[in-house]
Enzyme design. Structure first.
Site, PDB file in Angstrom:
ATOM      1  N   ARG A  63      40.713 -58.135  19.793  1.00  0.00           N
ATOM      2  CA  ARG A  63      39.566 -57.290  20.147  1.00  0.00           C
ATOM      3  C   ARG A  63      38.964 -57.679  21.503  1.00  0.00           C
ATOM      4  O   ARG A  63      38.494 -56.822  22.256  1.00  0.00           O
ATOM      5  CB  ARG A  63      38.515 -57.412  19.036  1.00  0.00           C
ATOM      6  CG  ARG A  63      37.359 -56.430  19.145  1.00  0.00           C
ATOM      7  CD  ARG A  63      36.466 -56.543  17.916  1.00  0.00           C
ATOM      8  NE  ARG A  63      35.290 -55.679  18.033  1.00  0.00           N
ATOM      9  CZ  ARG A  63      34.058 -56.051  17.718  1.00  0.00           C
ATOM     10  NH1 ARG A  63      33.829 -57.279  17.259  1.00  0.00           N
ATOM     11  NH2 ARG A  63      33.054 -55.215  17.845  1.00  0.00           N
ATOM     12  N   HIS A  67      37.939 -55.055  24.504  1.00  0.00           N
ATOM     13  CA  HIS A  67      36.573 -54.919  25.003  1.00  0.00           C
ATOM     14  C   HIS A  67      36.461 -55.333  26.469  1.00  0.00           C
ATOM     15  O   HIS A  67      35.552 -54.868  27.159  1.00  0.00           O
ATOM     16  CB  HIS A  67      35.619 -55.726  24.130  1.00  0.00           C
ATOM     17  CG  HIS A  67      35.259 -55.031  22.851  1.00  0.00           C
ATOM     18  ND1 HIS A  67      33.961 -54.781  22.460  1.00  0.00           N
ATOM     19  CD2 HIS A  67      36.040 -54.498  21.871  1.00  0.00           C
ATOM     20  CE1 HIS A  67      33.966 -54.136  21.306  1.00  0.00           C
ATOM     21  NE2 HIS A  67      35.219 -53.965  20.923  1.00  0.00           N
ATOM     22  N   ASP A  68      37.350 -56.183  26.920  1.00  0.00           N
ATOM     23  CA  ASP A  68      37.367 -56.518  28.346  1.00  0.00           C
ATOM     24  C   ASP A  68      37.882 -55.349  29.174  1.00  0.00           C
ATOM     25  O   ASP A  68      37.256 -54.923  30.138  1.00  0.00           O
ATOM     26  CB  ASP A  68      38.233 -57.756  28.596  1.00  0.00           C
ATOM     27  CG  ASP A  68      38.291 -58.119  30.078  1.00  0.00           C
ATOM     28  OD1 ASP A  68      37.228 -58.125  30.723  1.00  0.00           O
ATOM     29  OD2 ASP A  68      39.397 -58.374  30.583  1.00  0.00           O
ATOM     30  N   VAL A  71      35.776 -52.092  30.060  1.00  0.00           N
ATOM     31  CA  VAL A  71      34.591 -52.214  30.914  1.00  0.00           C
ATOM     32  C   VAL A  71      35.005 -52.892  32.218  1.00  0.00           C
ATOM     33  O   VAL A  71      35.417 -54.045  32.216  1.00  0.00           O
ATOM     34  CB  VAL A  71      33.489 -53.041  30.225  1.00  0.00           C
ATOM     35  CG1 VAL A  71      32.215 -53.040  31.075  1.00  0.00           C
ATOM     36  CG2 VAL A  71      33.188 -52.486  28.838  1.00  0.00           C
ATOM     37  N   GLY A  73      37.641 -52.769  33.706  1.00  0.00           N
ATOM     38  CA  GLY A  73      39.062 -53.077  33.752  1.00  0.00           C
ATOM     39  C   GLY A  73      39.358 -54.450  33.195  1.00  0.00           C
ATOM     40  O   GLY A  73      38.463 -55.202  32.801  1.00  0.00           O
ATOM     41  N   SER A  77      35.591 -59.840  32.674  1.00  0.00           N
ATOM     42  CA  SER A  77      34.135 -59.769  32.800  1.00  0.00           C
ATOM     43  C   SER A  77      33.440 -59.968  31.458  1.00  0.00           C
ATOM     44  O   SER A  77      32.283 -60.382  31.403  1.00  0.00           O
ATOM     45  CB  SER A  77      33.705 -58.445  33.433  1.00  0.00           C
ATOM     46  OG  SER A  77      34.257 -57.340  32.752  1.00  0.00           O
ATOM     47  N   ASN A  94      29.046 -55.794  21.660  1.00  0.00           N
ATOM     48  CA  ASN A  94      29.806 -57.032  21.875  1.00  0.00           C
ATOM     49  C   ASN A  94      29.205 -58.242  21.172  1.00  0.00           C
ATOM     50  O   ASN A  94      29.774 -59.340  21.232  1.00  0.00           O
ATOM     51  CB  ASN A  94      29.917 -57.330  23.377  1.00  0.00           C
ATOM     52  CG  ASN A  94      30.938 -56.456  24.060  1.00  0.00           C
ATOM     53  OD1 ASN A  94      31.872 -55.975  23.423  1.00  0.00           O
ATOM     54  ND2 ASN A  94      30.785 -56.242  25.355  1.00  0.00           N
ATOM     55  N   HIS A 192      43.484 -51.973  14.296  1.00  0.00           N
ATOM     56  CA  HIS A 192      42.587 -52.227  13.168  1.00  0.00           C
ATOM     57  C   HIS A 192      43.338 -52.707  11.935  1.00  0.00           C
ATOM     58  O   HIS A 192      42.729 -52.928  10.888  1.00  0.00           O
ATOM     59  CB  HIS A 192      41.794 -50.958  12.839  1.00  0.00           C
ATOM     60  CG  HIS A 192      40.779 -50.594  13.870  1.00  0.00           C
ATOM     61  ND1 HIS A 192      40.185 -49.343  13.941  1.00  0.00           N
ATOM     62  CD2 HIS A 192      40.263 -51.304  14.903  1.00  0.00           C
ATOM     63  CE1 HIS A 192      39.344 -49.311  14.963  1.00  0.00           C
ATOM     64  NE2 HIS A 192      39.375 -50.486  15.569  1.00  0.00           N
ATOM     65  N   THR A 193      44.642 -52.853  12.046  1.00  0.00           N
ATOM     66  CA  THR A 193      45.417 -53.398  10.932  1.00  0.00           C
ATOM     67  C   THR A 193      45.090 -54.863  10.669  1.00  0.00           C
ATOM     68  O   THR A 193      45.352 -55.373   9.574  1.00  0.00           O
ATOM     69  CB  THR A 193      46.935 -53.252  11.195  1.00  0.00           C
ATOM     70  OG1 THR A 193      47.646 -53.748  10.061  1.00  0.00           O
ATOM     71  CG2 THR A 193      47.392 -54.016  12.418  1.00  0.00           C
ATOM     72  N   ASP A 243      41.724 -53.603   6.977  1.00  0.00           N
ATOM     73  CA  ASP A 243      42.947 -53.122   6.333  1.00  0.00           C
ATOM     74  C   ASP A 243      43.074 -53.886   5.016  1.00  0.00           C
ATOM     75  O   ASP A 243      43.744 -54.921   4.935  1.00  0.00           O
ATOM     76  CB  ASP A 243      44.154 -53.406   7.244  1.00  0.00           C
ATOM     77  CG  ASP A 243      45.462 -52.834   6.711  1.00  0.00           C
ATOM     78  OD1 ASP A 243      45.448 -52.254   5.614  1.00  0.00           O
ATOM     79  OD2 ASP A 243      46.489 -52.969   7.399  1.00  0.00           O
ATOM     80  N   SER A 246      45.810 -56.622   3.536  1.00  0.00           N
ATOM     81  CA  SER A 246      46.731 -57.199   4.533  1.00  0.00           C
ATOM     82  C   SER A 246      46.056 -57.340   5.899  1.00  0.00           C
ATOM     83  O   SER A 246      46.678 -57.126   6.919  1.00  0.00           O
ATOM     84  CB  SER A 246      47.996 -56.336   4.660  1.00  0.00           C
ATOM     85  OG  SER A 246      47.696 -55.046   5.167  1.00  0.00           O
TER      86      SER A 246
END
Length: 324
Positions: A63, A67-68, A71, A73, A77, A94, A192-193, A243, A246
């Site tokens: 994640r 998230h980097d 925002v 690129g 940051s 965040n 999201h698995t 998930d 699993s």
């Protein structure tokens, strides 16, 4: 009309972005082959050590890279600290990010081997790949050569990160704006698995979907009943598996859940509201052989090209949390 104009603007921006036609100049596989030949080995060894004792960090480490990149690129940051709490990591979306200390641990190990050579942005990309592999996911080659940015802004995080409540139009527009395709959108949603979520990200679907004390009609009622056992009304802090069954294993079960109307977030459920994304979900949920692993590697490489700094731009931070 607002959504329409957002989509038109995003398509135009994506067209301009893609004029570069693929790999940005300065990125390549094996960038550190001569300057720090054991960089990727060190990253993998450290990630494997961490996940062997704390496997639940696999999702958060993946994640962090997402998230980097969304925002400013992929230029690290999201890792910067702000003494006035105005950096990206201080933005509400965040504040549930985890694993920053693991990135610091990896950076220290690489710095010991090759001081001032490997960027924090590249470490984020490599860690995401190695966390995927450690959870039985696909191996894919990571392009390296990114440099680190010097700016991190809370407001930019709020404006660029796609919330878990986003409908399909908002998601498509957000991805197109970053030069990513609709296929990239649904493939990367498959991340999201692995991992967990706080109840705050979907609590409204259980108790107050339209402001009238109702539940989300697109969510399987049996799944709602299970979720209500873990998340009470107003619960912000309890956690559930994204998930179920699993969440520590990278697999295509996420798409099975979405098809059964058991996608945890509104953004997951929305993948069934578009013919292209729905077709992909149904394909990966079928028993005819999933292409998800191969597709995920391709889409991760695509995402890793967003807004990169290379050459003489940016810097190689000595410590990931502060600029040099």
């Amino acid at each position: 009309m607002t959504s329409f104009f957002l989509l038109v603007k995003a398509i135009f921006l994506a067209f301009i972005f893609n004029l570069a036609n693929g790999q940005p100049e300065g990125l390549k596989i094996g960038f550190y082959e001569k300057t720090c030949p054991y960089a990727e080995v060190i990253v993998k060894k450290t990630v494997d050590q961490v996940l062997s004792v704390a496997p639940s960090l696999s999702g958060p480490l993946l994640r962090l890279h997402f998230h980097d990149c969304f925002v400013r690129g992929c230029e690290a940051s999201v890792l910067l600290n702000s003494p006035t709490h105005e950096a990206e990591k201080d933005a509400v979306p965040n504040q549930t990010l985890r694993g920053f200390h693991i990135i610091d641990k990896v950076k220290s190990a690489v710095e010991e081997e090759c001081p001032g050579t490997v960027s924090c942005a590249d470490i984020l990309a490599l860690v995401a790949r190695d966390a995927t592999v450690a959870t039985m996911g696909p191996f894919y080659e990571v392009e390296t050569g990114r440099r680190d940015g010097r700016v991190s802004n809370l407001t930019e995080a709020l404006n660029n990160l796609i919330p878990p409540t986003a409908n399909i139009s908002r998601q498509k527009a957000g991805f197109l704006e970053k030069g990513l395709s609709v296929k990239d959108l649904v493939v990367l949603s498959g991340g999201h698995t692995i991992g967990i979520s706080h109840c705050s990200s979907f609590n409204n679907r259980l108790y107050n979907f339209t402001g009238k004390g109702d539940t989300d009609p697109t969510l399987d009622p049996h799944y709602i009943a299970r979720l209500k056992l873990a998340c009470k009304p107003g619960d912000q802090n309890s956690i559930v598996e994204m998930d179920p069954g699993s969440f520590l294993t990278f697999d295509a079960d996420y798409f099975v859940d979405v098809e059964k109307r058991r996608g945890l977030f509104q953004s997951d459920a929305a993948l069934l509201d578009d013919s292209e994304t729905k077709t992909y979900v149904e394909l990966q949920a079928s028993t005819h052989g999933s292409t998800f692993f191969e597709d995920f590697g391709v889409s991760m490489v695509n995402m890793g090209r967003i807004g990169v700094l290379t050459g003489d731009t940016g810097e190689i931070r000595k410590v990931c949390t502060v600029v040099n």
